[in-house]
Structures are given as C-alpha cells and as structure tokens.
Enzyme design. Structure first.
Site: not given
Length: 324
Positions: A54, A207, A216, A294
C-alpha cells in the site's frame, strides 16, 4: 464493540476492523488518517489491517505512527506481502527470501517488535507452498509474527495449506482475507464451507463495495464531488460497480434500511456479520463520522424475514461479480 475469535485461534478481533487500502498514505492526508485511527481505537476497534504494497510502505508508516501511543497488547496489527516492492526478480511473491526480508521491512515501517497477523496477500503459483509455510512458521518461532494467514486463496489452496501444516507440524494458518459484500459472494460456494471445516477465520475486505453500499451513488447521476468514485487515484476499483442495474438495487436496499431505521452501510455490515465464520469486516474511512456510523452495525441483528427481503432484491444482480 463486539469481538470474535479469529478461526480456531485464541486471538480475538473486533467485528469491525479498520483498513488502509487506497486511503492512508495515499488519498487521505496523514493527520486525517491519524484522526480516523484514533477514533477507531476509541470506539473499540482493535484490528488494524494494512500491507507493504500500500503506497510502497507509506500506509504501514502512517498506521505505526498513529498506534504508538497505545499499549501494544491492546491492538492487533495485520499486514501482508506478495505484490512487488521493487523491480528485482526476488522483490515479489512468497519465496522464503522475500518473506523474511519484507517481514523485517514491515516491522521497521510499523515501528513494532512483532506483527500480530502476517498474511500472504495472494497465492504464488511459482513458489512451492511448503517453502512459504515453512518460512512463515520460522517467523513465528522467532517471535517476529504471532500468527499467519492468507488472502484471496481458493478453497483448494486453503485445504492444501492446512494439510501441509499438519504434515510438517507447523503452526496453522488461522485466517483468510477475501473480498465479500452483497455483490461479491463467491466465497459462499466453497471457501466458507472449507474454512468452517478447517477452522480458518475470515477477515473480509470491501464490505461496502468501495462505498457503493452507502447509497451515496445514484443511477443516471454524476458522481458526487470529493467522493472516492470521483477521485482518479482511487476510482479504478469502484468504477466496476457503476452500472445502472447495480445502483438501482442499491437504492432498493437503501429503502429497506430506512424501513428498519438503520443506514445502508449498517445494513450491509450487519448482513456480512450474520456469518459466524466471519471474524471481522474491514472498513475504510476518510472521516471519523464514517467510523462512528459503521461500528453501530455490530448491534444490528437481521431476522430471517429481512434476510429473505435482501436476497430478493439482490436476485436482480445475482450474476454480477465486479472484481473477479
């Protein structure tokens, strides 16, 4: 927050984890990343996932810097290796050389003495599985990692790894990290049954389908400014979900969530956590408010009537698999 054992191991991880793919070290500035990591920790998230690839290690550096103020025993850090970290022939894959070197490099970037969960980011067909598993076991024996896992391995590959582990008396792999959301359900056919049988926990990524399952994004509508879909640095993944039939289904799911008095993201996460073999769902966040929303999913239980309603809506896009 609620916690689950990771497979048959004794390690307990938060049902919601925080990841850093496409965010920390890339599209989110370091201060915002630190704020999100601190908020996650404050709300009881103890599982933090990253990878050496990453942003060439920058995500690991950001995560390590943010976590250093907390007691080491209070959080679980997972990182991964497989993808290229240089141009050389041995700077990629799952050879013993690359595993050992990248473990040391990740420890340095994270600023840690050990990694809780070290994962094979993908399967490497060029390296004997015995070599990979023995190298991981050596790292456990040395105390550099506590547990080993895999990511996006097939059921057959997981089954073979478990068998080799038994033959060589190795410490077993304890986890698999696959993609899993309402649109990408391939693991239900073979991976989950094998994992249940072998005691392999699942830590699922994407997920919320890269934000599509927040509701959105609307059919036949421009992507909102400042959204992940409108960001050229991150939209290469999310764009695969941008079909009118998919976005129409998302709106129907959003309507169902409203009837239940929850947000669509909470519904999508609760739907994932209905599976006992899933230990944690990894979210991404660029704002602390997203994390606050969340984490509430862990308290939502979906009855059979709701699950049937979700399946009925998803039937319209049952053959859609965006990342595979």
């Amino acid at each position: 927050m609620k916690y689950r054992r990771l497979g048959n191991s004794g390690l307990k991880v938060s049902e919601i984890g925080l990841g850093s793919w496409l965010t920390y070290g890339k599209s989110v500035n370091n201060q915002t990343a630190h704020d999100c990591i601190h908020k996650a920790y404050e709300l009881g998230i103890n599982f933090f996932d990253t990878a050496n690839a990453y942003e060439g290690g920058k995500a690991e550096e950001v995560l390590g810097e943010a976590l250093k103020e907390y007691p080491r025993s209070s959080y679980v850090v997972a990182t991964k290796l497989f993808f290229p970290m240089g141009t050389g022939p041995n700077e990629r894959g799952l050879s013993r050389k690359h595993i050992v070197e990248q473990c040391d490099a990740s420890l340095k970037r994270l600023g840690l003495d050990y990694i809780d969960l070290y994962q094979c980011h993908r399967y490497d067909p060029e390296v004997p599985m015995e070599e990979t598993l023995l190298a991981l076991d050596d790292l456990i024996r040395q105390g550099k990692i506590l547990y080993a896992g895999v990511s996006e391995w097939s059921a057959a590959q997981i089954e073979k790894a478990v068998g080799i582990g038994k033959d060589y008396r190795l410490r077993p792999i304890i986890s698999n990290q696959p993609i899993y959301n309402m649109f990408e359900r391939y693991i239900e056919d073979e991976v989950l049954p094998v994992s249940v049988e072998k005691g392999i926990g699942q830590i699922v990524f994407s997920p919320l389908a890269q934000g599509v399952l927040t509701g959105k994004y609307k059919p036949n509508t421009e992507k909102p400014a400042n959204s992940r879909a409108a960001n050229d640095a991150t939209n290469f993944v999310i764009n695969s979900y941008f079909r009118d039939d998919v976005l129409t289904v998302v709106q129907k799911l959003s309507g169902l969530a409203s009837e239940l008095g929850v947000t669509l993201s909470q519904l999508a996460l609760a739907w994932i956590l209905r599976q006992p073999i899933i230990s944690s769902a990894i979210i991404g966040a660029s704002r602390t408010e997203q994390i606050e929303e969340n984490v509430q999913a862990v308290d939502i239980k979906l009855d059979q009537h709701v699950l049937q309603a979700i399946d009925s809506i998803l039937e319209e896009v049952k053959d859609f698999a965006p990342l595979r």
